[in-house]
Design a protein around this motif. Sequence first.
Motif, PDB file in Angstrom:
ATOM      1  N   GLU A   1      -4.214 -22.994  10.841  1.00  0.00           N
ATOM      2  CA  GLU A   1      -3.709 -23.743  12.003  1.00  0.00           C
ATOM      3  C   GLU A   1      -4.079 -25.209  11.914  1.00  0.00           C
ATOM      4  O   GLU A   1      -3.265 -26.089  12.195  1.00  0.00           O
TER       5      GLU A   1
ATOM      6  N   VAL B   1      -1.980 -26.882   8.813  1.00  0.00           N
ATOM      7  CA  VAL B   1      -0.538 -27.057   9.036  1.00  0.00           C
ATOM      8  C   VAL B   1      -0.241 -27.749  10.357  1.00  0.00           C
ATOM      9  O   VAL B   1       0.900 -28.132  10.610  1.00  0.00           O
ATOM     10  N   ALA B   2      -1.259 -27.921  11.201  1.00  0.00           N
ATOM     11  CA  ALA B   2      -1.113 -28.571  12.506  1.00  0.00           C
ATOM     12  C   ALA B   2      -0.010 -27.894  13.321  1.00  0.00           C
ATOM     13  O   ALA B   2       0.887 -28.545  13.858  1.00  0.00           O
ATOM     14  N   GLU B   3      -0.107 -26.582  13.387  1.00  0.00           N
ATOM     15  CA  GLU B   3       0.898 -25.790  14.083  1.00  0.00           C
ATOM     16  C   GLU B   3       0.201 -24.581  14.690  1.00  0.00           C
ATOM     17  O   GLU B   3      -0.623 -23.946  14.036  1.00  0.00           O
ATOM     18  N   LYS B   4       0.535 -24.275  15.937  1.00  0.00           N
ATOM     19  CA  LYS B   4      -0.044 -23.104  16.599  1.00  0.00           C
ATOM     20  C   LYS B   4       0.571 -21.848  16.001  1.00  0.00           C
ATOM     21  O   LYS B   4       1.782 -21.707  15.918  1.00  0.00           O
ATOM     22  N   LEU B   5      -0.277 -20.939  15.538  1.00  0.00           N
ATOM     23  CA  LEU B   5       0.198 -19.687  14.946  1.00  0.00           C
ATOM     24  C   LEU B   5       0.499 -18.677  16.048  1.00  0.00           C
ATOM     25  O   LEU B   5      -0.116 -18.713  17.114  1.00  0.00           O
TER      26      LEU B   5
ATOM     27  N   GLN C   1       6.053 -17.398   5.241  1.00  0.00           N
ATOM     28  CA  GLN C   1       6.461 -18.736   5.681  1.00  0.00           C
ATOM     29  C   GLN C   1       5.261 -19.638   5.945  1.00  0.00           C
ATOM     30  O   GLN C   1       5.224 -20.772   5.470  1.00  0.00           O
ATOM     31  N   ILE C   2       4.288 -19.129   6.675  1.00  0.00           N
ATOM     32  CA  ILE C   2       3.120 -19.954   7.001  1.00  0.00           C
ATOM     33  C   ILE C   2       2.300 -20.244   5.744  1.00  0.00           C
ATOM     34  O   ILE C   2       1.718 -21.325   5.612  1.00  0.00           O
TER      35      ILE C   2
ATOM     36  N   LYS D   1       4.029 -23.112   4.040  1.00  0.00           N
ATOM     37  CA  LYS D   1       3.737 -24.361   4.768  1.00  0.00           C
ATOM     38  C   LYS D   1       2.321 -24.831   4.445  1.00  0.00           C
ATOM     39  O   LYS D   1       2.079 -26.034   4.286  1.00  0.00           O
TER      40      LYS D   1
ATOM     41  N   LYS E   1       1.230 -28.384   2.658  1.00  0.00           N
ATOM     42  CA  LYS E   1       0.352 -29.377   3.296  1.00  0.00           C
ATOM     43  C   LYS E   1      -0.789 -29.760   2.359  1.00  0.00           C
ATOM     44  O   LYS E   1      -1.191 -30.914   2.310  1.00  0.00           O
TER      45      LYS E   1
ATOM     46  N   SER F   1      13.589 -18.542   5.864  1.00  0.00           N
ATOM     47  CA  SER F   1      13.196 -18.200   7.228  1.00  0.00           C
ATOM     48  C   SER F   1      14.021 -17.050   7.799  1.00  0.00           C
ATOM     49  O   SER F   1      13.681 -16.518   8.846  1.00  0.00           O
TER      50      SER F   1
END
Length: 170
Positions: free
Chosen positions: A17, A20-24, A37-38, A41, A45, A56
């Motif tokens: 998290e 990737v600066a993204e909420k899982l 996918q994650i 990503k 990064k 996707s």
Amino acid sequence: MPRRDPAQEKEVLEWIEAVVAEKLPNQPYEEVLRDGQILCKLINKIAPGSVKKITSKGGQFQMMENVQRFQEALKKYGVPEEEIFQTVDLTEKRNVVQVTLCLYALGRLTQKHPEYTGPRLGPKMADENVRNFSEEDVKRLRETQVGLQAGFNKGATQSGHGGFGNTRHM
């Protein structure tokens, strides 16, 4: 098979998290990672451009391709082959522990890449400990130290073993 450690899995997800600066999604560990996918990503990064195409949509086979692309990117990044999980370890949940170990290996390896400035995962790697002894020091130590070859020979032996590959009969 080793047991899964929820604390390690939580630490891995928090690290992903942060990188990737993204909420899982709020799903079980293996479900978050399963479609790859994650993971793609994440490696993009850490090492931009590592995975060119992230699928996707599609079925199981397309999602397995994401995982395989991630694994190829890991090899190029320098993660040892023996630390990379098999695709089925994740997609069919056969060995989720190996997936966690692989992600720790990636996190550890980022410390050797100065271009990566993101958060760390796992313990800090040891620094090289170079020692330079002079010829006099080496000579003096060789003369004063008793080598292991001069050790003691009164313990168990292989006498009566009968040769390589044979069992010992008692």
